[in-house]
Design a protein around this motif. Structure first.
Motif, PDB file in Angstrom:
ATOM      1  N   ASP A 119       0.801  -1.224   0.000  1.00  0.00           N
ATOM      2  CA  ASP A 119       0.000   0.000   0.000  1.00  0.00           C
ATOM      3  C   ASP A 119       0.838   1.280   0.000  1.00  0.00           C
ATOM      4  O   ASP A 119       0.338   2.336  -0.363  1.00  0.00           O
ATOM      5  CB  ASP A 119      -0.970  -0.007   1.194  1.00  0.00           C
ATOM      6  CG  ASP A 119      -2.235  -0.794   0.861  1.00  0.00           C
ATOM      7  OD1 ASP A 119      -2.572  -0.881  -0.342  1.00  0.00           O
ATOM      8  OD2 ASP A 119      -2.871  -1.336   1.784  1.00  0.00           O
ATOM      9  N   ARG A 120       2.111   1.183   0.373  1.00  0.00           N
ATOM     10  CA  ARG A 120       2.981   2.371   0.271  1.00  0.00           C
ATOM     11  C   ARG A 120       2.994   2.904  -1.156  1.00  0.00           C
ATOM     12  O   ARG A 120       3.204   4.077  -1.405  1.00  0.00           O
ATOM     13  CB  ARG A 120       4.421   1.984   0.635  1.00  0.00           C
ATOM     14  CG  ARG A 120       4.741   2.120   2.085  1.00  0.00           C
ATOM     15  CD  ARG A 120       6.231   2.160   2.272  1.00  0.00           C
ATOM     16  NE  ARG A 120       6.891   0.883   1.984  1.00  0.00           N
ATOM     17  CZ  ARG A 120       8.166   0.781   1.636  1.00  0.00           C
ATOM     18  NH1 ARG A 120       8.912   1.857   1.483  1.00  0.00           N
ATOM     19  NH2 ARG A 120       8.698  -0.419   1.426  1.00  0.00           N
ATOM     20  N   TYR A 121       2.841   2.007  -2.109  1.00  0.00           N
ATOM     21  CA  TYR A 121       2.908   2.402  -3.519  1.00  0.00           C
ATOM     22  C   TYR A 121       1.561   2.232  -4.217  1.00  0.00           C
ATOM     23  O   TYR A 121       1.509   2.059  -5.436  1.00  0.00           O
ATOM     24  CB  TYR A 121       3.978   1.568  -4.242  1.00  0.00           C
ATOM     25  CG  TYR A 121       5.329   1.677  -3.600  1.00  0.00           C
ATOM     26  CD1 TYR A 121       6.125   2.811  -3.788  1.00  0.00           C
ATOM     27  CD2 TYR A 121       5.794   0.667  -2.761  1.00  0.00           C
ATOM     28  CE1 TYR A 121       7.358   2.922  -3.161  1.00  0.00           C
ATOM     29  CE2 TYR A 121       7.026   0.770  -2.135  1.00  0.00           C
ATOM     30  CZ  TYR A 121       7.799   1.900  -2.339  1.00  0.00           C
ATOM     31  OH  TYR A 121       9.017   2.016  -1.718  1.00  0.00           O
ATOM     32  N   ALA A 122       0.493   2.299  -3.453  1.00  0.00           N
ATOM     33  CA  ALA A 122      -0.836   2.046  -4.024  1.00  0.00           C
ATOM     34  C   ALA A 122      -1.169   3.041  -5.141  1.00  0.00           C
ATOM     35  O   ALA A 122      -1.771   2.677  -6.158  1.00  0.00           O
ATOM     36  CB  ALA A 122      -1.900   2.096  -2.931  1.00  0.00           C
ATOM     37  N   GLU A 123      -0.767   4.302  -4.954  1.00  0.00           N
ATOM     38  CA  GLU A 123      -1.091   5.308  -5.972  1.00  0.00           C
ATOM     39  C   GLU A 123      -0.377   4.979  -7.290  1.00  0.00           C
ATOM     40  O   GLU A 123      -0.976   5.005  -8.360  1.00  0.00           O
ATOM     41  CB  GLU A 123      -0.669   6.684  -5.469  1.00  0.00           C
ATOM     42  CG  GLU A 123      -1.443   7.801  -6.146  1.00  0.00           C
ATOM     43  CD  GLU A 123      -1.064   9.153  -5.566  1.00  0.00           C
ATOM     44  OE1 GLU A 123      -1.054   9.271  -4.317  1.00  0.00           O
ATOM     45  OE2 GLU A 123      -0.781  10.050  -6.365  1.00  0.00           O
ATOM     46  N   TRP A 124       0.899   4.629  -7.167  1.00  0.00           N
ATOM     47  CA  TRP A 124       1.645   4.226  -8.362  1.00  0.00           C
ATOM     48  C   TRP A 124       0.979   2.991  -8.989  1.00  0.00           C
ATOM     49  O   TRP A 124       0.784   2.920 -10.202  1.00  0.00           O
ATOM     50  CB  TRP A 124       3.108   3.896  -8.011  1.00  0.00           C
ATOM     51  CG  TRP A 124       3.768   3.157  -9.132  1.00  0.00           C
ATOM     52  CD1 TRP A 124       4.343   3.691 -10.244  1.00  0.00           C
ATOM     53  CD2 TRP A 124       3.842   1.720  -9.294  1.00  0.00           C
ATOM     54  NE1 TRP A 124       4.780   2.688 -11.079  1.00  0.00           N
ATOM     55  CE2 TRP A 124       4.486   1.476 -10.524  1.00  0.00           C
ATOM     56  CE3 TRP A 124       3.423   0.635  -8.514  1.00  0.00           C
ATOM     57  CZ2 TRP A 124       4.735   0.185 -11.000  1.00  0.00           C
ATOM     58  CZ3 TRP A 124       3.663  -0.649  -8.988  1.00  0.00           C
ATOM     59  CH2 TRP A 124       4.324  -0.868 -10.218  1.00  0.00           C
ATOM     60  N   ALA A 125       0.639   2.013  -8.149  1.00  0.00           N
ATOM     61  CA  ALA A 125       0.057   0.764  -8.660  1.00  0.00           C
ATOM     62  C   ALA A 125      -1.214   1.061  -9.455  1.00  0.00           C
ATOM     63  O   ALA A 125      -1.355   0.637 -10.607  1.00  0.00           O
ATOM     64  CB  ALA A 125      -0.244  -0.194  -7.508  1.00  0.00           C
ATOM     65  N   GLY A 126      -2.112   1.812  -8.849  1.00  0.00           N
ATOM     66  CA  GLY A 126      -3.383   2.090  -9.512  1.00  0.00           C
ATOM     67  C   GLY A 126      -3.199   2.811 -10.835  1.00  0.00           C
ATOM     68  O   GLY A 126      -3.847   2.481 -11.835  1.00  0.00           O
ATOM     69  N   SER A 127      -2.265   3.765 -10.862  1.00  0.00           N
ATOM     70  CA  SER A 127      -2.118   4.565 -12.090  1.00  0.00           C
ATOM     71  C   SER A 127      -1.342   3.810 -13.163  1.00  0.00           C
ATOM     72  O   SER A 127      -1.391   4.169 -14.335  1.00  0.00           O
ATOM     73  CB  SER A 127      -1.446   5.906 -11.781  1.00  0.00           C
ATOM     74  OG  SER A 127      -0.154   5.656 -11.294  1.00  0.00           O
ATOM     75  N   SER A 128      -0.617   2.757 -12.783  1.00  0.00           N
ATOM     76  CA  SER A 128       0.145   2.032 -13.811  1.00  0.00           C
ATOM     77  C   SER A 128      -0.493   0.682 -14.153  1.00  0.00           C
ATOM     78  O   SER A 128       0.130  -0.166 -14.790  1.00  0.00           O
ATOM     79  CB  SER A 128       1.590   1.837 -13.351  1.00  0.00           C
ATOM     80  OG  SER A 128       1.604   1.126 -12.141  1.00  0.00           O
ATOM     81  N   GLY A 129      -1.749   0.489 -13.745  1.00  0.00           N
ATOM     82  CA  GLY A 129      -2.441  -0.740 -14.136  1.00  0.00           C
ATOM     83  C   GLY A 129      -2.071  -1.929 -13.288  1.00  0.00           C
ATOM     84  O   GLY A 129      -1.936  -3.053 -13.800  1.00  0.00           O
TER      85      GLY A 129
END
Ligand SMILES: [Zn+2]
Ligand SMILES: [Zn+2]
Length: 256
Positions: free
Chosen positions: A183-193
């Motif tokens: 979840d630390r990188y959830a924003e990156w994950a969501g925006s990169s598929g």
């Protein structure tokens, strides 16, 4: 139906391999780590390979598998949507980087392509295979595979959030879904598929709303360096949603 996880990660290390699944020894999905995980005899048993999308970590083994099966006198049919097969033909099977095993041997080529249409079920090696579009950086599908005795698994491949349309088309007894980051990188994950545990939680809630139940869930495509964090966060999600979420490991097998 037996599902064997040949590879369960998005990066390769000594003990972690790129994503590949094997169903009942005959149907493989994604080709991140088929050849390093199977003996030649096991490789020769595979009749069909389904690809979710064209990214390298999901297609890497295809040239090597071609050589292996060519030497072993076997052949395999590769199924996917047109963008994936086109990219493979352009880059991997162009006779430039390696032999185009779609042309060799002339009589019965080692590799052959079959185009699948999104949302259209096909019978492949006795299984009903339904490709369902998912959100990713390139055109991508997940696959629902249903055996003759009615057992179903759905594997998303790489996907970002927004699976409600997908959930309307599937009703598996097992859900294999990607969770690439913590979840630390959830924003990156969501925006990169891709998905992180908090995003998975929303998607599972959406699955339950659409289908009225939650099947056991297996997470794949984890980043090895984030796996401990992912595991802890998924345990919390499982508790909150009162469902089973397991992290896949190389060599793990599940029967449904
Ligand atoms: Zn991808
Ligand atoms: Zn990937």
């Amino acid at each position: 139906m037996n599902i064997r996880f040949l590879g369960a990660h998005n990066c390769e290390r000594q003990n972690q391999k790129l994503v590949s699944l094997l169903i009942d020894d005959v149907l493989a999905i994604d080709a991140g780590s088929i050849t390093p995980s199977l003996s030649l005899e096991e490789q020769k048993k595979i009749k069909a390979l389904l690809l979710t999308h064209q990214h390298y970590d999901h297609v890497r083994d295809i040239p090597v598998l071609g050589m292996s099966l060519f030497m072993g006198g076997a052949a395999i049919r590769i199924y996917s949507i047109p963008p994936t097969l086109d990219a493979l033909a352009r880059h991997f099977l162009s006779d430039e980087i390696y032999t185009d095993f779609r042309q060799k041997p002339e009589q019965n080529p080692t590799l052959s392509f079959t185009v699948l249409e999104p949302n259209k079920a096909e019978t492949i090696e006795g299984y009903t295979v339904l490709p369902v579009p998912v959100h990713h950086g390139v055109p991508a599908v997940g696959y629902q595979v249903t055996s003759a005795d009615g057992r179903s698994v759905f594997y998303t491949g790489d996907t970002g959030p927004g699976l409600a349309d997908c959930w309307r088309q599937v009703s598996p007894q097992l859900l294999i879904i990607e969770v690439t980051s913590s979840d630390r990188y959830a924003e990156w994950a969501g925006s990169s598929g891709h998905l992180a545990p908090s995003l998975l939680k929303q998607e599972l809630a959406s699955f339950k709303k659409v289908n009225g139940y939650l099947p056991p869930v297996v997470a794949v495509h984890m980043s090895p360096d984030l796996e401990e964090e992912i595991a802890a966060e998924l345990a919390a999600v499982a508790k909150e949603l009162d469902c089973s979420i397991t992290l896949a490991k190389e060599g793990m097998e599940i029967s449904i």
